[in-house]
Design an enzyme around this catalytic site. Structure first.
Site, PDB file in Angstrom:
ATOM      1  N   ASP A  40       0.838  -1.207   0.000  1.00 47.37           N
ATOM      2  CA  ASP A  40       0.000   0.000   0.000  1.00 47.37           C
ATOM      3  C   ASP A  40       0.870   1.252   0.000  1.00 47.37           C
ATOM      4  O   ASP A  40       0.365   2.370  -0.136  1.00 47.37           O
ATOM      5  CB  ASP A  40      -1.012  -0.016   1.146  1.00 47.37           C
ATOM      6  CG  ASP A  40      -0.357  -0.047   2.514  1.00 47.37           C
ATOM      7  OD1 ASP A  40       0.883  -0.209   2.586  1.00 47.37           O
ATOM      8  OD2 ASP A  40      -1.080   0.092   3.522  1.00 47.37           O
ATOM      9  N   SER A  41       2.185   1.076   0.079  1.00 46.27           N
ATOM     10  CA  SER A  41       3.107   2.198  -0.147  1.00 46.27           C
ATOM     11  C   SER A  41       2.875   2.806  -1.522  1.00 46.27           C
ATOM     12  O   SER A  41       3.299   3.927  -1.788  1.00 46.27           O
ATOM     13  CB  SER A  41       4.566   1.731  -0.015  1.00 46.27           C
ATOM     14  OG  SER A  41       4.800   0.597  -0.841  1.00 46.27           O
ATOM     15  N   ASP A  79      -1.085  -6.145  -0.554  1.00 49.28           N
ATOM     16  CA  ASP A  79      -1.469  -5.571   0.747  1.00 49.28           C
ATOM     17  C   ASP A  79      -2.966  -5.345   0.836  1.00 49.28           C
ATOM     18  O   ASP A  79      -3.591  -4.876  -0.124  1.00 49.28           O
ATOM     19  CB  ASP A  79      -0.804  -4.194   0.908  1.00 49.28           C
ATOM     20  CG  ASP A  79       0.405  -4.237   1.820  1.00 49.28           C
ATOM     21  OD1 ASP A  79       0.635  -5.261   2.487  1.00 49.28           O
ATOM     22  OD2 ASP A  79       1.130  -3.221   1.850  1.00 49.28           O
ATOM     23  N   LYS A 109      -1.296  -9.480   2.440  1.00 48.26           N
ATOM     24  CA  LYS A 109      -0.558  -9.067   3.645  1.00 48.26           C
ATOM     25  C   LYS A 109      -1.429  -8.091   4.410  1.00 48.26           C
ATOM     26  O   LYS A 109      -2.111  -7.263   3.798  1.00 48.26           O
ATOM     27  CB  LYS A 109       0.781  -8.408   3.281  1.00 48.26           C
ATOM     28  CG  LYS A 109       1.517  -7.839   4.491  1.00 48.26           C
ATOM     29  CD  LYS A 109       2.965  -7.521   4.198  1.00 48.26           C
ATOM     30  CE  LYS A 109       3.208  -6.180   3.553  1.00 48.26           C
ATOM     31  NZ  LYS A 109       2.746  -5.015   4.335  1.00 48.26           N
ATOM     32  N   GLU A 111      -1.429  -5.630   8.232  1.00 52.26           N
ATOM     33  CA  GLU A 111      -0.666  -5.120   9.372  1.00 52.26           C
ATOM     34  C   GLU A 111      -1.399  -5.441  10.668  1.00 52.26           C
ATOM     35  O   GLU A 111      -2.633  -5.469  10.700  1.00 52.26           O
ATOM     36  CB  GLU A 111      -0.489  -3.599   9.259  1.00 52.26           C
ATOM     37  CG  GLU A 111       0.349  -3.181   8.073  1.00 52.26           C
ATOM     38  CD  GLU A 111       0.509  -1.665   7.954  1.00 52.26           C
ATOM     39  OE1 GLU A 111       0.136  -0.919   8.890  1.00 52.26           O
ATOM     40  OE2 GLU A 111       1.019  -1.225   6.908  1.00 52.26           O
ATOM     41  N   GLU A 178       9.199  -4.570  10.410  1.00 55.25           N
ATOM     42  CA  GLU A 178       9.639  -3.270   9.888  1.00 55.25           C
ATOM     43  C   GLU A 178      10.269  -2.405  10.979  1.00 55.25           C
ATOM     44  O   GLU A 178       9.709  -2.245  12.074  1.00 55.25           O
ATOM     45  CB  GLU A 178       8.447  -2.522   9.257  1.00 55.25           C
ATOM     46  CG  GLU A 178       8.859  -1.154   8.707  1.00 55.25           C
ATOM     47  CD  GLU A 178       7.913  -0.558   7.680  1.00 55.25           C
ATOM     48  OE1 GLU A 178       6.943  -1.235   7.274  1.00 55.25           O
ATOM     49  OE2 GLU A 178       8.160   0.603   7.279  1.00 55.25           O
TER      50      GLU A 178
HETATM   51  O1  KIV Z   1       3.592  -1.153   1.554  1.00 48.34           O
HETATM   52  C1  KIV Z   1       4.725  -1.662   1.439  1.00 48.34           C
HETATM   53  O2  KIV Z   1       5.407  -1.449   0.435  1.00 48.34           O
HETATM   54  C2  KIV Z   1       5.183  -2.532   2.520  1.00 48.34           C
HETATM   55  C3  KIV Z   1       6.609  -2.879   2.705  1.00 48.34           C
HETATM   56  C4  KIV Z   1       6.845  -4.036   3.572  1.00 48.34           C
HETATM   57  C5  KIV Z   1       7.611  -2.677   1.729  1.00 48.34           C
HETATM   58  O3  KIV Z   1       4.387  -2.944   3.293  1.00 48.34           O
END
Ligand code: KIV
Length: 263
Positions: A40-41, A79, A109, A111, A178
């Site tokens: 999500d970056s 993400d 993924k 968080e 992280e």
């Molecule tokens: O959003 C992202 O790019 C990440 C990282 C672990 C690189 O979560």
């Protein structure tokens, strides 16, 4: 790469992971990566958002599908964006299923630590592989107060270790760690039976991940943990300047770039 093969790499050759967002970049990095993450970056790196909080499910699906088209070998992980999985396990399942079905990703993924364990167990029991993400969690930047490193005092280790253990026990096949110091990263890597993938978490992890734009020198400010392997941003500026100069001097386009008449 498959999820079971990736899990089996615990303690073996380090896992090579990159976050990327487009088809051509995915195609270029695929031969060298075990995992390509559509992080999500993308919101901050490609869309100029101030944080990852404004990233939508539709953005993740669009970039996930684009990256999938560029991969033949690496495992694709996408993400789950802020707000798409926290409210309930059922919500998380619906949105994770959309991501998997509409992008072709092998896994999602998300968080969070102990608070997300029930959701992770719900997803994995229903056939959705989940990668965890602990330590610095950018989606919680407002409650945590910023992007600084975590666990740099040993008195702060306990909740981060508990988070990592909780998501691993709930069924994650790998855990992103992280922005934590090396001793904590080593401890978490020892604690878990699944691979840890570090970003700003030292070589003690089972693998590493960086954002491709950071590594290429495309972003203006890099965190300490980024190594810039190229300065592509500078190369783009130089190419644009050269193009502008040739257009203004009428030396571009030349005869070789211009269609000839056929009669
Ligand atoms: O959003 C992202 O790019 C990440 C990282 C672990 C690189 O979560």
């Amino acid at each position: 790469m498959t999820v079971p093969r990736l899990r089996a790499r615990k303690g073996g050759e380090p896992l090579v992971c990159l976050a990327a967002y487009t088809t051509p970049v995915a195609r270029a990095i695929d031969p060298h990566c075990d995992v390509v993450l559509v992080g999500d970056s993308v919101g901050m790196v490609l869309h100029g958002l101030p944080s990852t909080l404004g990233v939508t499910l539709e953005m993740m699906i669009m970039h996930g599908a684009a990256v999938r088209r560029g991969l033949t070998k690496a495992l694709l992980v996408v993400d789950m964006p802020f707000g798409s999985y926290e409210a309930s396990p059922a919500d998380a399942y619906r949105n994770a299923a959309r991501i998997m079905a509409e992008t072709g990703a092998a896994a999602v993924k998300l968080e969070g630590g102990q608070a997300m364990a029930e959701t992770i167990a719900f997803l994995t029991a229903r056939g959705i592989p989940v990668m965890g993400h602990v330590g610095l969690m950018p989606q919680s930047v407002h409650s945590s107060g910023g992007y600084s490193a975590r666990g740099t005092h040993s008195r702060d280790w306990a909740p981060i270790r508990s988070d990592a253990r909780a998501v691993a026990a709930a069924g994650t096949f790998a855990v992103v760690v992280e922005a934590v110091g090396e001793p904590l990263a080593r401890q978490i890597t020892q604690d878990l039976a699944v691979p840890t993938i570090g970003i700003g978490a030292s070589p003690a992890c089972d693998g590493q991940i960086l954002v491709i734009d950071d590594l290429l020198g495309m972003t203006s400010r890099s965190p300490r943990f980024v190594k810039r392997y190229a300065e592509v941003g500078d190369a783009i500026t130089a190419a644009a300047a050269h193009y502008a100069q040739e257009v203004r001097a009428r030396t571009f386009p030349g005869p070789e770039h211009t269609y000839a008449m056929k009669d």
